[in-house]
Design an enzyme around this catalytic site. Sequence first.
Site, PDB file in Angstrom:
ATOM      1  N   CYS A   1       0.969  -1.305   0.040  1.00 53.25           N
ATOM      2  CA  CYS A   1       0.003  -0.063   0.073  1.00 53.25           C
ATOM      3  C   CYS A   1       0.884   1.219  -0.097  1.00 53.25           C
ATOM      4  O   CYS A   1       1.652   1.605   0.971  1.00 53.25           O
ATOM      5  CB  CYS A   1      -0.801  -0.018   0.889  1.00 53.25           C
TER       6      CYS A   1
ATOM      7  N   CYS B   1      -0.570   4.210   2.582  1.00 48.36           N
ATOM      8  CA  CYS B   1      -0.512   4.100   3.833  1.00 48.36           C
ATOM      9  C   CYS B   1      -0.228   2.324   4.222  1.00 48.36           C
ATOM     10  O   CYS B   1       0.976   1.889   4.091  1.00 48.36           O
ATOM     11  CB  CYS B   1      -1.666   4.621   4.586  1.00 48.36           C
ATOM     12  N   SER B   2      -1.319   1.849   4.698  1.00 47.67           N
ATOM     13  CA  SER B   2      -1.093   0.167   4.961  1.00 47.67           C
ATOM     14  C   SER B   2      -2.166  -0.424   4.872  1.00 47.67           C
ATOM     15  O   SER B   2      -2.541  -1.424   5.644  1.00 47.67           O
ATOM     16  CB  SER B   2      -0.470   0.487   6.559  1.00 47.67           C
ATOM     17  N   CYS B   3      -3.108  -0.051   3.826  1.00 51.95           N
ATOM     18  CA  CYS B   3      -4.237  -0.861   3.376  1.00 51.95           C
ATOM     19  C   CYS B   3      -3.772  -2.272   3.349  1.00 51.95           C
ATOM     20  O   CYS B   3      -2.887  -2.700   2.806  1.00 51.95           O
ATOM     21  CB  CYS B   3      -4.817  -0.462   2.194  1.00 51.95           C
TER      22      CYS B   3
HETATM   23 FE    FE Z   1      -3.312   2.275   2.765  1.00 52.68          FE
END
Ligand code: FE
Length: 206
Positions: free
Chosen positions: A110, A113-115
Amino acid sequence: MPHDHPDDAHPHSLLPSDPALRVKALESLLVEKGLVDPAALDAIIETYEHKIGPQNGAAVVARAWREPKFRTALFTDATAAVSEMGFYGRQGEHIVALENTDRQHNLVVCTLCSCYPWPLLGIPPGWYKSDAYRARAVREPRKVLAEFGLELARDVALKTWDSTAEIRYLVIPQQPAGTQGWSAEALAALVTRDAMIGTAIVPSPA
Ligand code: FE
């Protein structure tokens, strides 16, 4: 912003010295004011610690290896296929399954961010959220894989998939040689979190 300057002498001076303590203080305050029910909080923590994790994704992969019909359903509509197994909820609304083959290896990142597909893999590992991984998985994915110990053959295409709030990817690794006819449980035990992100493969147990 202090976080943009790693060389700054006090890069994290704005962060609390002990995040765990701050969280505890917030929780106490919310409970005291009657805004949250401590039992509900415990249930959420219990869920993410013990019920939701890579074992869910591994069960999906093992089933895809064993059942051609499920495999087809998974690559047609993964969200529906995994929901049927009881895997759905927050951060898992739109799951897409990616098929690793002899010709293509898939890697998930991602960049923003951190999906991450929480219902299938749990909470993302720290490195998945790091600036380095997020940038390099796109710019030099083969190097990144090599650092994870995975040297991809030159004739295997490598495709990086960028997760978003709308789409979460699950890599379906190739079934390793010598495991035909294994039980779902035995197969699932071979499947690691990293293999479902694409930073690893599932090696043959032989
Ligand atoms: Fe994300």
